[in-house]
Each structure stands twice: as structure tokens, then as C-alpha cells.
Write an enzyme that holds these catalytic residues in place. Sequence first.
Site, short mmCIF file in Angstrom:
data_model
loop_
_atom_site.label_atom_id
_atom_site.label_comp_id
_atom_site.label_asym_id
_atom_site.label_seq_id
_atom_site.Cartn_x
_atom_site.Cartn_y
_atom_site.Cartn_z
N ARG A 5 1.78 1.72 -3.66
CA ARG A 5 0.69 2.40 -4.25
C ARG A 5 0.11 4.09 -3.65
NH1 ARG A 5 -4.74 -0.78 -4.56
NH2 ARG A 5 -4.74 0.58 -6.31
N HIS A 29 -15.86 0.43 -3.52
CA HIS A 29 -14.95 -0.04 -2.80
C HIS A 29 -13.71 0.57 -1.68
CE1 HIS A 29 -14.70 -3.27 -6.75
NE2 HIS A 29 -15.75 -3.56 -5.64
N ASN A 54 -12.66 2.47 -8.01
CA ASN A 54 -11.64 3.03 -7.90
C ASN A 54 -11.35 4.02 -6.17
OD1 ASN A 54 -11.33 2.42 -10.18
ND2 ASN A 54 -11.28 4.17 -11.23
N CYS A 90 -2.52 1.76 15.48
CA CYS A 90 -3.45 2.03 16.26
C CYS A 90 -2.60 2.96 17.53
CB CYS A 90 -4.61 1.84 16.43
SG CYS A 90 -6.12 2.11 17.91
N TYR A 141 0.41 -1.44 0.03
CA TYR A 141 0.09 0.13 0.27
C TYR A 141 0.85 1.09 -0.29
CZ TYR A 141 -4.37 -2.66 0.38
OH TYR A 141 -5.50 -3.00 -0.25
N ALA A 143 -10.34 6.59 -21.68
CA ALA A 143 -11.00 8.34 -21.57
C ALA A 143 -11.03 9.47 -21.14
CB ALA A 143 -10.42 7.83 -19.81
#
Length: 245
Positions: free
Chosen positions: A67, A116, A99, A146, A64, A231
Site C-alpha cells: 500500500r 483513523h 483516510n 524497533c 502495508y 470528488a
Amino acid sequence: MINRAAELIRESSNPVIFSGAGMSRESGMRTFRGEEGLWKEYSPEQLSSIAGLRENPGLVWDWYRMRLIAGENVVPHPGYHALTYLQEQKGYLPVITQNVDGLHRLAGQTDVMEIHGSMRTASCMDKCGFSAQLTAELFHTGPPVCPDCGAILRPDIVLFGEPLPPKVISRSYELAESCDLMVVIGTSVQVWPAAGIPFAALESGAAIIEINPVQTELPRGDRVISIREKAGEILPVLTGFKERT
Ligand code: OAD
């Protein structure tokens, strides 16, 4: 075909957008399937499931982080701005997106259903209630913890094996069943239940304009116009949007 699609968009009184990973391709985000897809290189079970996160949080968060860092330089392309322009023209333009990159909102679209979830925030995996904006710094030395209860944090996206957010999905189906036009952009229409949304629109009598360079699972028919273009290139043409300089 392009003229007919532009006319349908102009005449529509109640259009809805349904988008997938291909919508963000020209902004630099990778798609999941196809030759360049993420799932060719990575395993969804390992990297995008609750079991994978519990088993190996370091690996999942590294992915992650990668990304997110890639996504930090990602900005909406002209196709996104064209949708905001269409929203201004129509007064209202709901967007249903698979997305998690937040680009529809960043471009100025105001009614966005992220079915999502979003990778821009994270929350406590043990559900103590903690939630925060996700930044790369938060987990630069491993999985973020956390601050309230010490459990591992999770990105606020829907992981494999988890249900979709019920309110968001029921509103999305309501919109699909009541729109007169659905513009389906950059999705392989393979992941259910999200993939059912354009089918619901079609069954309820809406027209469909599909924008995707390749053929997908969407049926062909009188009410389906398939435009095999990118697009970012075709949305400005279809909506009459001209980039402001
Ligand atoms: P896919 O990767 O399955 O499909 C992306 C589609 O975008 C493909 O059909 C491409 O042909 C098309 N495409 C590529 N470049 C394009 C461009 N420039 N303009 C328009 N279309 C383009 O992505 P999704 O359908 O979004 O789920 O995948 C659905 C879900 O699968 C994702 O939300 C994710 C993934 O597993 C979760 O993470 C829960």
C-alpha cells in the site's frame, strides 16, 4: 442541485469537511468496500487488526509495504486542491478524515483530523516511545524492528479492535455539532464511530452536501443534498476552483 450546493458552500460561515476512501480514489488509492474494494480481496481481521499483526507480522507488513509503495506515487487530485482553495476563501476549513494516506495535508489543508491515524509514520508496538517516518526501505526485508527495544513496529493507523484517538474524536464531534455545513465526501458511512459524525452534524442543525457516485447510509431530507459525482470532478465546480497553470 449543483447550483444549490455551490450556493450553500459560498454562504456557509462555518463549513467542515468529512472524507473517506472515495476522496482519494481519483488519486489512485483503492476504496475498502464495493466492487473494487480492498476487503473483497483481503481480510480486515488478518491484515488490519492488532491480533493479525501479532500473529503474522510478515504478512501484515507485506500488505502495508504494497500500500505504501502504491501510495508513494499518489498525489492530490484537483478535488483536493479545490478544498485548499476553499480553505483560502473561508480563512479556516477543518477537515475530518477517515483516510490514512495524508493527502489532505499534502494538498495544503492545515487543520486535519486523521481519526483513523496515518500510514506515513510507524511506532514501537511495545510502546517504548520510538516513532519514525514510514518508508518502504524501512521494511524491505520483513517486518521493521524497533531500533531502541527490538519489538516489532506498527503503522500508526487505528487497527480493528482499537479505540479511536480520544482527543481527535471528541474534537471531531465538537466540530460536527457546531458547523453550519458538512461536506461528506467519498465515504460509505458504514464504519462506526466515524460514521456517527455526519449524523451528529445533521442532528445539530447543519446542512449536509454528500459527494458520492452511489447512494449511502446517509438519510435523505431537506437539509441533505446528495451529488452523485466523483470528488475530483465536482469539487472544483462547487468551489469555483480553477487549476493554476
Ligand atoms: P469505503 O470503501 O467504505 O467507501 C468508499 C466510498 O467512496 C464508497 O461509498 C464509494 O461509492 C465512494 N467513491 C468511490 N469513488 C469515489 C469518487 N471518485 N468520489 C467520491 N466518492 C467515491 O471507505 P470509507 O467509508 O472511507 O477503516 O471506509 C471507512 C473505513 O473502513 C476506513 O477508514 C477503513 C475501512 O475499514 C480503518 O482502516 C480503521
